[in-house]
Design a protein around this motif. Structure first.
Motif, PDB file in Angstrom:
ATOM      1  N   ASP A 274       0.810  -1.227   0.000  1.00 44.53           N
ATOM      2  CA  ASP A 274       0.000   0.000   0.000  1.00 44.53           C
ATOM      3  C   ASP A 274       0.839   1.272   0.000  1.00 44.53           C
ATOM      4  N   PHE A 275       1.354   1.623  -1.141  1.00 47.25           N
ATOM      5  CA  PHE A 275       2.129   2.847  -1.299  1.00 47.25           C
ATOM      6  C   PHE A 275       1.177   3.999  -1.635  1.00 47.25           C
ATOM      7  N   GLN A 276       1.308   5.113  -0.930  1.00 46.14           N
ATOM      8  CA  GLN A 276       0.435   6.256  -1.191  1.00 46.14           C
ATOM      9  C   GLN A 276       1.263   7.523  -1.340  1.00 46.14           C
ATOM     10  N   ILE A 277       1.042   8.230  -2.432  1.00 42.98           N
ATOM     11  CA  ILE A 277       1.636   9.549  -2.612  1.00 42.98           C
ATOM     12  C   ILE A 277       0.500  10.487  -3.004  1.00 42.98           C
ATOM     13  N   ASP A 278       0.125  11.362  -2.078  1.00 44.29           N
ATOM     14  CA  ASP A 278      -0.933  12.332  -2.329  1.00 44.29           C
ATOM     15  C   ASP A 278      -0.269  13.704  -2.279  1.00 44.29           C
ATOM     16  N   ALA A 279       0.394  14.063  -3.373  1.00 43.37           N
ATOM     17  CA  ALA A 279       1.281  15.219  -3.367  1.00 43.37           C
ATOM     18  C   ALA A 279       1.296  15.855  -4.747  1.00 43.37           C
ATOM     19  N   CYS A 280       1.955  16.995  -4.832  1.00 45.08           N
ATOM     20  CA  CYS A 280       2.002  17.753  -6.083  1.00 45.08           C
ATOM     21  C   CYS A 280       3.183  17.267  -6.921  1.00 45.08           C
ATOM     22  N   GLU A 281       2.866  16.633  -8.039  1.00 48.81           N
ATOM     23  CA  GLU A 281       3.904  16.075  -8.898  1.00 48.81           C
ATOM     24  C   GLU A 281       4.566  17.181  -9.702  1.00 48.81           C
ATOM     25  N   CYS A 282       5.895  17.160  -9.731  1.00 41.79           N
ATOM     26  CA  CYS A 282       6.654  18.201 -10.433  1.00 41.79           C
ATOM     27  C   CYS A 282       7.268  17.626 -11.690  1.00 41.79           C
ATOM     28  N   PRO A 283       6.860  18.130 -12.860  1.00 41.01           N
ATOM     29  CA  PRO A 283       7.479  17.645 -14.083  1.00 41.01           C
ATOM     30  C   PRO A 283       8.947  18.045 -14.146  1.00 41.01           C
ATOM     31  N   VAL A 284       9.741  17.190 -14.739  1.00 43.91           N
ATOM     32  CA  VAL A 284      11.175  17.470 -14.880  1.00 43.91           C
ATOM     33  C   VAL A 284      11.444  17.726 -16.370  1.00 43.91           C
ATOM     34  N   PRO A 285      12.234  18.702 -16.813  1.00 48.17           N
ATOM     35  CA  PRO A 285      12.857  19.685 -15.934  1.00 48.17           C
ATOM     36  C   PRO A 285      11.991  20.933 -15.794  1.00 48.17           C
ATOM     37  N   VAL A 286      11.781  21.360 -14.574  1.00 48.54           N
ATOM     38  CA  VAL A 286      11.085  22.617 -14.302  1.00 48.54           C
ATOM     39  C   VAL A 286      11.870  23.295 -13.194  1.00 48.54           C
ATOM     40  N   THR A 287      12.015  24.585 -13.246  1.00 49.77           N
ATOM     41  CA  THR A 287      12.814  25.248 -12.217  1.00 49.77           C
ATOM     42  C   THR A 287      12.120  25.145 -10.868  1.00 49.77           C
ATOM     43  N   SER A 288      12.914  25.206  -9.826  1.00 56.39           N
ATOM     44  CA  SER A 288      12.383  25.100  -8.467  1.00 56.39           C
ATOM     45  C   SER A 288      11.327  26.166  -8.206  1.00 56.39           C
ATOM     46  N   ALA A 289      11.618  27.385  -8.644  1.00 48.90           N
ATOM     47  CA  ALA A 289      10.672  28.483  -8.390  1.00 48.90           C
ATOM     48  C   ALA A 289       9.328  28.191  -9.054  1.00 48.90           C
ATOM     49  N   ASP A 290       9.373  27.657 -10.276  1.00 54.51           N
ATOM     50  CA  ASP A 290       8.122  27.345 -10.975  1.00 54.51           C
ATOM     51  C   ASP A 290       7.371  26.225 -10.274  1.00 54.51           C
ATOM     52  N   SER A 291       8.110  25.219  -9.796  1.00 50.49           N
ATOM     53  CA  SER A 291       7.464  24.116  -9.073  1.00 50.49           C
ATOM     54  C   SER A 291       6.818  24.618  -7.790  1.00 50.49           C
ATOM     55  N   ALA A 292       7.549  25.459  -7.063  1.00 50.72           N
ATOM     56  CA  ALA A 292       7.009  25.976  -5.805  1.00 50.72           C
ATOM     57  C   ALA A 292       5.724  26.757  -6.059  1.00 50.72           C
ATOM     58  N   LYS A 293       5.725  27.519  -7.149  1.00 54.19           N
ATOM     59  CA  LYS A 293       4.538  28.310  -7.491  1.00 54.19           C
ATOM     60  C   LYS A 293       3.390  27.392  -7.893  1.00 54.19           C
TER      61      LYS A 293
END
Length: 296
Positions: free
Chosen positions: A210-229
């Motif tokens: 039972d693996f669960q990831i309920d989180a915001c997926e960040c496409p690669v490559p995207v800058t950190s600032a863009d991911s945070a936003k």
């Protein structure tokens, strides 16, 4: 408690994601011949040839990750089973669960650590209030812009609060992968390295489901600032982890954390005057730390 507040608190407790199969979210990182698939169970084994590890296919920014894990049974001295999130590079951020093996009959201990901008040395260690080798238990990391919460069966065992307003950096601008591994660490894992791994008991097996990831997926490559936003809400609180009710523990969770610290804490870096003659900055301001207790 208002109905809406109850809903949001419930979200933190249960998360939104259904559990997923291993290979939907993860892939082996090393020693594929030390992976055993048995129906819905995944087993990682450690022997005197190798341990094993896996990592998520994607990276994430904010949310909640959970595994169901049954730890190595019997004499597991010298072994470490880890579940953690980490970003890449020399100034990486990292949130660690490390389950430290024990000699038969001794309680299992779990060590947590938080790295910010490549710097760790924030260890806490506690005994679990159950035998983690007898059944599956949930281990979770919840992360938003305000706090990082480590949870065991939904009981918070550690909180790392955002104190940027005090000039203390907080990990909120690097997407992180999710990882787990088992390896031999008998130079330090059990009683400070005094008890070595007994290879006659190998293989040592950790079992997952039972693996669960309920989180915001960040496409690669995207800058950190863009991911945070991308992964944080503006005014509309569109992400569940940004709800105001999740910016700190609720009263019940605060009481749970106090109970864990009072009854199960073995070591807290904030109280270690030998290692840190000057109190680490976050310990001075942190609501869940103090130097009043001398942990044995």
């Amino acid at each position: 408690m208002s109905k809406m507040l109850g809903v949001f608190v419930g979200l933190l407790l249960v998360g939104l994601a259904a559990s997923a199969k291993f290979d939907e979210l993860f892939q082996p990182s090393w020693a594929m011949d030390h992976f055993i698939h048995e129906g819905e169970l995944l087993k990682l084994k450690l022997d005197n040839y190798s341990g094993a590890g896996f990592g998520s296919k994607s990276k994430y920014m904010f949310g909640k990750v959970t595994i169901l894990l049954k730890l190595v049974e019997g004499d597991s001295a010298g072994t470490v089973t880890a579940f953690y999130m980490s970003s890449d590079g020399p100034t990486h951020n990292e949130f660690d669960f490390e389950f430290l093996g024990n000699t038969t009959g001794e309680p299992y201990s779990v060590q947590t650590n938080v790295y910010v901008n490549g710097v760790g040395n924030r260890e806490q260690r506690l005994n679990l209030w159950f035998d983690p080798t007898k059944d599956f238990h949930t281990y979770s990391i919840f992360w938003n812009q305000r706090q990082v919460v480590f949870l065991v069966d939904e009981t918070p065992i550690r909180v790392h609060t955002n104190l940027e307003h005090k000039g203390i950096p907080f990990p909120k601008d690097q997407a992180m992968g999710v990882y787990s591994s088992i390896w031999n660490a008998d130079d330090w894992a059990t009683q400070g390295g005094r008890v070595k791994t007994d290879w006659s008991h190998a293989p040592f097996v950790a079992t997952y489901k039972d693996f669960q990831i309920d989180a915001c997926e960040c496409p690669v490559p995207v800058t950190s600032a863009d991911s945070a936003k991308k992964c944080s809400s503006s005014e509309d609180n569109k992400y569940w982890w940004d709800q105001p009710t999740l910016s700190e523990l609720n009263l019940h969770q605060s009481h749970q954390l106090m109970w864990v610290r009072a009854n199960h804490m073995l070591y807290d870096y904030c109280a270690d005057t030998a290692r840190f003659p000057v109190v680490p900055a976050e310990c001075v301001h942190h609501p869940h730390h103090s130097r009043e207790t001398n942990y044995h």
